[in-house]
Design a protein around this motif. Structure first.
Motif, PDB file in Angstrom:
ATOM      1  N   LEU A 276     -41.042  -8.081  -9.660  1.00  0.00           N
ATOM      2  CA  LEU A 276     -40.733  -8.085 -11.084  1.00  0.00           C
ATOM      3  C   LEU A 276     -39.469  -8.894 -11.366  1.00  0.00           C
ATOM      4  O   LEU A 276     -39.412  -9.656 -12.338  1.00  0.00           O
ATOM      5  CB  LEU A 276     -40.561  -6.648 -11.582  1.00  0.00           C
ATOM      6  N   THR A 277     -38.459  -8.758 -10.518  1.00  0.00           N
ATOM      7  CA  THR A 277     -37.224  -9.511 -10.693  1.00  0.00           C
ATOM      8  C   THR A 277     -37.464 -11.006 -10.538  1.00  0.00           C
ATOM      9  O   THR A 277     -36.940 -11.824 -11.315  1.00  0.00           O
ATOM     10  CB  THR A 277     -36.162  -9.035  -9.677  1.00  0.00           C
TER      11      THR A 277
ATOM     12  N   ASP B 222     -40.261 -12.514 -11.128  1.00  0.00           N
ATOM     13  CA  ASP B 222     -41.030 -12.921 -12.296  1.00  0.00           C
ATOM     14  C   ASP B 222     -40.113 -13.123 -13.499  1.00  0.00           C
ATOM     15  O   ASP B 222     -40.260 -14.109 -14.236  1.00  0.00           O
ATOM     16  CB  ASP B 222     -42.088 -11.863 -12.608  1.00  0.00           C
ATOM     17  N   TYR B 223     -39.166 -12.199 -13.702  1.00  0.00           N
ATOM     18  CA  TYR B 223     -38.197 -12.345 -14.793  1.00  0.00           C
ATOM     19  C   TYR B 223     -37.402 -13.640 -14.628  1.00  0.00           C
ATOM     20  O   TYR B 223     -37.212 -14.389 -15.590  1.00  0.00           O
ATOM     21  CB  TYR B 223     -37.224 -11.162 -14.793  1.00  0.00           C
TER      22      TYR B 223
ATOM     23  N   ARG C 173     -39.592 -16.668 -15.525  1.00  0.00           N
ATOM     24  CA  ARG C 173     -39.943 -16.783 -16.938  1.00  0.00           C
ATOM     25  C   ARG C 173     -38.723 -17.088 -17.811  1.00  0.00           C
ATOM     26  O   ARG C 173     -38.828 -17.779 -18.822  1.00  0.00           O
ATOM     27  CB  ARG C 173     -40.619 -15.496 -17.417  1.00  0.00           C
ATOM     28  N   LEU C 174     -37.565 -16.554 -17.424  1.00  0.00           N
ATOM     29  CA  LEU C 174     -36.346 -16.777 -18.206  1.00  0.00           C
ATOM     30  C   LEU C 174     -35.623 -18.055 -17.822  1.00  0.00           C
ATOM     31  O   LEU C 174     -34.703 -18.492 -18.518  1.00  0.00           O
ATOM     32  CB  LEU C 174     -35.399 -15.588 -18.039  1.00  0.00           C
TER      33      LEU C 174
ATOM     34  N   ALA D  59     -31.471 -11.740 -13.639  1.00  0.00           N
ATOM     35  CA  ALA D  59     -32.808 -11.173 -13.797  1.00  0.00           C
ATOM     36  C   ALA D  59     -32.817  -9.697 -13.430  1.00  0.00           C
ATOM     37  O   ALA D  59     -33.427  -8.876 -14.113  1.00  0.00           O
ATOM     38  CB  ALA D  59     -33.805 -11.943 -12.937  1.00  0.00           C
TER      39      ALA D  59
ATOM     40  N   LEU E 212     -31.445  -7.479 -16.212  1.00  0.00           N
ATOM     41  CA  LEU E 212     -32.378  -7.293 -17.321  1.00  0.00           C
ATOM     42  C   LEU E 212     -33.553  -6.418 -16.915  1.00  0.00           C
ATOM     43  O   LEU E 212     -34.070  -5.645 -17.742  1.00  0.00           O
ATOM     44  CB  LEU E 212     -32.859  -8.649 -17.826  1.00  0.00           C
ATOM     45  N   VAL E 213     -33.969  -6.504 -15.659  1.00  0.00           N
ATOM     46  CA  VAL E 213     -35.024  -5.624 -15.166  1.00  0.00           C
ATOM     47  C   VAL E 213     -34.567  -4.172 -15.229  1.00  0.00           C
ATOM     48  O   VAL E 213     -35.290  -3.291 -15.728  1.00  0.00           O
ATOM     49  CB  VAL E 213     -35.433  -5.998 -13.724  1.00  0.00           C
TER      50      VAL E 213
ATOM     51  N   TYR F  96     -26.556 -11.264 -20.044  1.00  0.00           N
ATOM     52  CA  TYR F  96     -27.583 -11.919 -20.846  1.00  0.00           C
ATOM     53  C   TYR F  96     -27.150 -13.306 -21.296  1.00  0.00           C
ATOM     54  O   TYR F  96     -27.990 -14.211 -21.467  1.00  0.00           O
ATOM     55  CB  TYR F  96     -27.925 -11.055 -22.056  1.00  0.00           C
TER      56      TYR F  96
END
Length: 216
Positions: free
Chosen positions: A39-40, A42-43, A46-47, A55, A58-59, A198
């Motif tokens: 998931l990290t 992937d973040y 995508r970001l 990442a 935010l996860v 962020y």
């Protein structure tokens, strides 16, 4: 559990599924390092961020929001869900889902009792283990982690009816360690005392809780 169905209507971050959560793709939420790493990554992709800690931050905040939101909303109407068997499901291109195969819980009781119970269920039962699992993926400072948890908790008030019970419960939880001192909840919302990173997302700017926006 009827209360989970009721609070799920507030929004997607308030949903804990209770049907079909033992099938393929569903995994225990606590200690699932493999899924957290995927998931990290992937973040980050995508970001468009090159730093895994951005990442990862935010996860963690996103997952904390998905855990806090339904529990606080349910506790505000008198029931604290038992998340001991919490499961989750995620795959690239799909939303994150949380689920309980056999939902149960406790009566929330008086405000102080409700806050203590929610703290045990969420902070001790889910977020501390999540923080430990994330440490196997990316190193995040404690201040950032618990600032993110506090921000996610306060942010749960931004969706749905933020009645007196929900606000009082959030304030009581923000006063407890390890969230105490992470920020302040005022009439204009939550302002955090640390950074979620962020601003390092390309084009992201500052998060809505950033203390720099108010000049603090």
């Amino acid at each position: 559990m009827r209360v989970l169905r009721d609070v799920a209507r507030i929004g997607p971050y308030f949903e804990i599924r209770t049907v079909g959560v033992d099938g393929a793709g569903w995994r225990p939420f606590v200690g699932d390092v493999e899924s957290l790493r995927a998931l990290t990554e992937d973040y980050a992709q995508r970001l468009g961020v090159g730093e895994s800690r951005v990442a990862g931050s935010l996860v963690f905040q996103g997952l904390a929001a998905r855990v806090w939101s339904p529990v606080v909303a349910a506790a505000a109407v008198g029931v604290v869900p038992d998340l001991g068997s919490l499961r989750w499901r995620w795959a690239p291109g799909e939303p994150i889902r949380l689920g309980l195969a056999e939902p149960a819980g406790w009566h929330a009781g008086r405000p102080a009792e409700a806050a203590a119970l929610v703290h045990r269920v969420v902070v001790d039962g889910q977020l501390r283990p999540l923080r430990e699992a994330m440490a196997s993926v990316v190193k995040l400072a404690d201040g950032l982690v618990w600032g993110n948890a506090a921000s996610a908790l306060a942010g749960s008030l931004n969706v749905g009816p933020a009645g007196g019970a929900r606000v009082a419960l959030v304030r009581a939880l923000l006063a407890r360690e390890p969230l105490a001192g992470a920020g302040r909840l005022g009439t204009d919302g939550f302002v955090r005392n640390n950074c979620c990173l962020y601003y390092r997302v390309p084009g992201g700017g500052m998060c809505g809780d950033c203390g720099l926006l108010t000049g603090s």
